[in-house]
Design an enzyme around this catalytic site. Sequence first.
Site, PDB file in Angstrom:
ATOM      1  N   ARG A 120      -1.342   8.900  10.237  1.00 61.00           N
ATOM      2  CA  ARG A 120      -1.258   7.444  10.379  1.00 61.00           C
ATOM      3  C   ARG A 120      -0.792   6.776   9.086  1.00 61.00           C
ATOM      4  NH1 ARG A 120      -5.613   3.049   9.568  1.00 61.00           N
ATOM      5  NH2 ARG A 120      -6.277   4.579   8.034  1.00 61.00           N
ATOM      6  N   GLU A 169       0.847  -1.195   0.000  1.00 61.67           N
ATOM      7  CA  GLU A 169       0.000   0.000   0.000  1.00 61.67           C
ATOM      8  C   GLU A 169       0.875   1.234   0.000  1.00 61.67           C
ATOM      9  OE1 GLU A 169      -2.802   0.148   3.171  1.00 61.67           O
ATOM     10  OE2 GLU A 169      -4.083  -1.363   2.270  1.00 61.67           O
ATOM     11  N   HIS A 219      -9.103  10.606   4.098  1.00 57.89           N
ATOM     12  CA  HIS A 219      -8.755   9.613   3.078  1.00 57.89           C
ATOM     13  C   HIS A 219      -8.929  10.255   1.711  1.00 57.89           C
ATOM     14  CE1 HIS A 219      -8.553   5.969   0.738  1.00 57.89           C
ATOM     15  NE2 HIS A 219      -8.127   5.348   1.821  1.00 57.89           N
ATOM     16  N   ARG A 275      -0.873   9.695   2.622  1.00 60.30           N
ATOM     17  CA  ARG A 275      -2.288  10.027   2.501  1.00 60.30           C
ATOM     18  C   ARG A 275      -2.593  11.518   2.529  1.00 60.30           C
ATOM     19  NH1 ARG A 275      -5.662   5.649   5.897  1.00 60.30           N
ATOM     20  NH2 ARG A 275      -5.485   4.193   4.184  1.00 60.30           N
ATOM     21  N   HIS A 287     -11.472  10.325   7.807  1.00 62.27           N
ATOM     22  CA  HIS A 287     -11.258   8.878   7.877  1.00 62.27           C
ATOM     23  C   HIS A 287     -10.742   8.400   9.224  1.00 62.27           C
ATOM     24  CE1 HIS A 287     -10.603   4.916   6.362  1.00 62.27           C
ATOM     25  NE2 HIS A 287      -9.292   4.970   6.519  1.00 62.27           N
TER      26      HIS A 287
HETATM   27  C1  LIG Z   1     -14.223   2.340   5.790  1.00 63.76           C
HETATM   28  C2  LIG Z   1     -12.986   2.158   6.622  1.00 63.76           C
HETATM   29  C3  LIG Z   1     -11.917   1.427   6.129  1.00 63.76           C
HETATM   30  C4  LIG Z   1     -10.771   1.242   6.901  1.00 63.76           C
HETATM   31  N1  LIG Z   1      -9.762   0.451   6.427  1.00 63.76           N
HETATM   32  C5  LIG Z   1      -8.719   0.151   7.242  1.00 63.76           C
HETATM   33  C6  LIG Z   1      -7.739  -0.799   6.857  1.00 63.76           C
HETATM   34  O1  LIG Z   1      -7.809  -1.372   5.787  1.00 63.76           O
HETATM   35  N2  LIG Z   1      -6.724  -1.067   7.723  1.00 63.76           N
HETATM   36  C7  LIG Z   1      -6.614  -0.459   8.935  1.00 63.76           C
HETATM   37  O2  LIG Z   1      -5.671  -0.745   9.682  1.00 63.76           O
HETATM   38  N3  LIG Z   1      -7.545   0.439   9.319  1.00 63.76           N
HETATM   39  C8  LIG Z   1      -8.588   0.748   8.521  1.00 63.76           C
HETATM   40  N4  LIG Z   1      -9.533   1.637   8.934  1.00 63.76           N
HETATM   41  C9  LIG Z   1      -9.409   2.233  10.271  1.00 63.76           C
HETATM   42  C10 LIG Z   1      -9.764   1.195  11.313  1.00 63.76           C
HETATM   43  O3  LIG Z   1     -10.851   0.438  10.865  1.00 63.76           O
HETATM   44  C11 LIG Z   1     -10.135   1.840  12.635  1.00 63.76           C
HETATM   45  O4  LIG Z   1      -9.223   2.821  13.000  1.00 63.76           O
HETATM   46  C12 LIG Z   1     -10.142   0.781  13.735  1.00 63.76           C
HETATM   47  O5  LIG Z   1     -10.891  -0.321  13.318  1.00 63.76           O
HETATM   48  C13 LIG Z   1     -10.717   1.378  15.002  1.00 63.76           C
HETATM   49  O6  LIG Z   1     -10.985   0.330  15.882  1.00 63.76           O
HETATM   50  P1  LIG Z   1     -11.542   0.643  17.326  1.00 63.76           P
HETATM   51  O7  LIG Z   1     -11.854  -0.670  17.928  1.00 63.76           O
HETATM   52  O8  LIG Z   1     -10.632   1.555  18.021  1.00 63.76           O
HETATM   53  O9  LIG Z   1     -12.885   1.490  17.059  1.00 63.76           O
HETATM   54  P2  LIG Z   1     -14.188   1.078  16.244  1.00 63.76           P
HETATM   55  O10 LIG Z   1     -13.932  -0.091  15.408  1.00 63.76           O
HETATM   56  O11 LIG Z   1     -14.718   2.288  15.594  1.00 63.76           O
HETATM   57  O12 LIG Z   1     -15.198   0.634  17.390  1.00 63.76           O
HETATM   58  C14 LIG Z   1     -15.747   1.570  18.284  1.00 63.76           C
HETATM   59  C15 LIG Z   1     -16.831   0.885  19.087  1.00 63.76           C
HETATM   60  O13 LIG Z   1     -17.252   1.725  20.148  1.00 63.76           O
HETATM   61  C16 LIG Z   1     -18.665   1.757  20.210  1.00 63.76           C
HETATM   62  N5  LIG Z   1     -19.064   3.015  20.855  1.00 63.76           N
HETATM   63  C17 LIG Z   1     -18.809   4.278  20.425  1.00 63.76           C
HETATM   64  N6  LIG Z   1     -19.346   5.166  21.294  1.00 63.76           N
HETATM   65  C18 LIG Z   1     -19.929   4.451  22.290  1.00 63.76           C
HETATM   66  C19 LIG Z   1     -20.659   4.794  23.460  1.00 63.76           C
HETATM   67  N7  LIG Z   1     -20.934   6.060  23.808  1.00 63.76           N
HETATM   68  N8  LIG Z   1     -21.109   3.798  24.256  1.00 63.76           N
HETATM   69  C20 LIG Z   1     -20.883   2.506  23.939  1.00 63.76           C
HETATM   70  N9  LIG Z   1     -20.215   2.126  22.831  1.00 63.76           N
HETATM   71  C21 LIG Z   1     -19.744   3.087  22.021  1.00 63.76           C
HETATM   72  C22 LIG Z   1     -19.083   1.632  18.756  1.00 63.76           C
HETATM   73  O14 LIG Z   1     -20.422   1.252  18.638  1.00 63.76           O
HETATM   74  C23 LIG Z   1     -18.088   0.572  18.290  1.00 63.76           C
HETATM   75  O15 LIG Z   1     -18.542  -0.702  18.664  1.00 63.76           O
HETATM   76  C24 LIG Z   1     -10.686   1.840   8.180  1.00 63.76           C
HETATM   77  C25 LIG Z   1     -11.750   2.595   8.670  1.00 63.76           C
HETATM   78  C26 LIG Z   1     -12.901   2.746   7.903  1.00 63.76           C
HETATM   79  C27 LIG Z   1     -14.043   3.543   8.457  1.00 63.76           C
END
Ligand SMILES: Cc1cc2nc3c(=O)[nH]c(=O)nc-3n(C[C@H](O)[C@H](O)[C@H](O)COP(=O)(O)OP(=O)(O)OC[C@H]3O[C@@H](n4cnc5c(N)ncnc54)[C@H](O)[C@@H]3O)c2cc1C
Length: 522
Positions: free
Chosen positions: A373, A113, A231, A277, A338
């Site tokens: 990032r 990438e 993004h 990016r 993003h």
């Molecule tokens: C479309 C897209 C594509 C991506 N592609 C990539 C990739 O290919 N590779 C990569 O490394 N990263 C990628 N990313 C970034 C990556 O997905 C995220 O940074 C990472 O998954 C974040 O994980 P997390 O567990 O910290 O948060 P999240 O996965 O966002 O989870 C947050 C959780 O908290 C919960 N929550 C939020 N607020 C509250 C509240 N008040 N009370 C209770 N629960 C709550 C939500 O419901 C959710 O379950 C991508 C992101 C997107 C949007």
Amino acid sequence: METNFYDYIVLGSGVAGLRAAIELAGHGRVAVVTKHFLGESSSEYAQGGVAVALSDDDDISLHIEDTIRAGDGLCDLKAVSTLVEEGPKYIKQLISWGANFDMHGSLLEFTREAAHSVKRIINAKGDATGHEIVRTLKEYSGTFKNIEKLEYTYALDFIKDSPKSVAGVIALNEKTSEISLYYAKAVIVATGGAGRLYTRTTNPDVVTGDGLAMAFRADAAMRDMEFFQFHPTGLTIEGAPAFLLSEAMRGEGGVLRNIHMERFCTKYHPDGELAPRDVVSRSIFFEMQTTDSKHVFLDLTHLDKNFVKNRFPKIYSTCLKYGLNICKDPIPVSPAAHYFMGGIFTDDWGRSSLKGLYACGEAACNGIHGANRLASNSLLEGVVYGGRSAIAAVNDNNEREVRQQDISIGEPISISDSQEKLEVIQKCMWLSASVSRNEERLDNAIEFLTQFLEQFEGKTPTDRNTAELENLATVGLLIATAAKDRKGSRGAHYREDYPDRMKDNWHIYFENAQFSSIKRQK
Ligand SMILES: Cc1cc2nc3c(=O)[nH]c(=O)nc-3n(C[C@H](O)[C@H](O)[C@H](O)COP(=O)(O)OP(=O)(O)OC[C@H]3O[C@@H](n4cnc5c(N)ncnc54)[C@H](O)[C@@H]3O)c2cc1C
């Protein structure tokens, strides 16, 4: 008010939250408090893959170098080294729990990438990597009886048992609107970023900066709030969401063209489409201004059609729904919010500045990403730091008599036209604090958001939409305040009135729950 006692509480059920819960399972009763349904998260939609130094051509030092280069010199070397060195162990563990990554014969298949110096990205079913990891973690965490998953439970604020110590969470049942108290010796915040702050975002609806705003209100230190990654290539079709068109599409040979079908990226950076990016996002932004257009094109039409279909099956089928065949048609794209580099300031074990409060994944600012990032590092961060923050929560001296506090719930507040208000906030942030910023527009945003937040003083939201508005406005104000303070450009933060790259390596912190507690520190 109903009161519940656990040993540990995890907020969020994305990659970071689920991974943390699994680590905690051997140490007591664990509640995964999550809004909406289990697993709805950015993690679920992650496409491009996971960066991990596991291939024969790769080396730990190369992955560290690439991460630090993308972070534009503001990464924390210790946090980055931990991520990269521990990454292979955590990924092998995921595989042992049933994650199916794409293979080449009996070996993992690696792709390249933008801004990675070697092929280092592993994928699942081409572009469904996040879904596969979330599926694995949901299933594996389901094998532990002491992990309780509380869906449709929206965390509103933290319970504190002293000015510098967190003892639980106040949460709202999304279905009944009842407020309950959840006590624990440690709370791990894994609520993700804040992409819904912006009109155009790749993030799902649940990503509204809740954990960040809660931590700020609770007096936890926040850092790097001016750094939001846009993004370069969100789908840009009237009426369609800004569906993400993975970086890997350029990694595999896709090119960007302006509306006159001319390639333009090398005008802005020698690495062209494969530049970092923030550079590609700004190149597109400026090219759209120059050509007075609402998008540019991502063009894959010169690539082998079967390869494109098989490599990007989810993107292929999604675009087809909007009448675009990506094998034949150039795809209209423009930047979209993003990933949030800023967040709850933690050390490399996820410890925040408050006792009993930990953060991991996108909600945390542990120094891995610096000012920008590196693509595909955040799923890895979720598993590694989800695990590490749970280990710290168990090993730290969090034992104390967890007892009920006098919780005063403020006057109820509910905003009836919340969707309209949301769009106003998103538009304000898009115009003032997105890809390109200046002092005048940031001042406008600060004034608007400050006034907007006044209505919440001393009040408690009685519904999720209202609470999300307060949280988005809070995080938006932190972003705009920090972006105004950084009078220079660095990584993802670009000031058109101060376009030169700032050389000094300081960070911006908010030390406590006052917007005026901003300070600069190395
Ligand atoms: C479309 C897209 C594509 C991506 N592609 C990539 C990739 O290919 N590779 C990569 O490394 N990263 C990628 N990313 C970034 C990556 O997905 C995220 O940074 C990472 O998954 C974040 O994980 P997390 O567990 O910290 O948060 P999240 O996965 O966002 O989870 C947050 C959780 O908290 C919960 N929550 C939020 N607020 C509250 C509240 N008040 N009370 C209770 N629960 C709550 C939500 O419901 C959710 O379950 C991508 C992101 C997107 C949007």
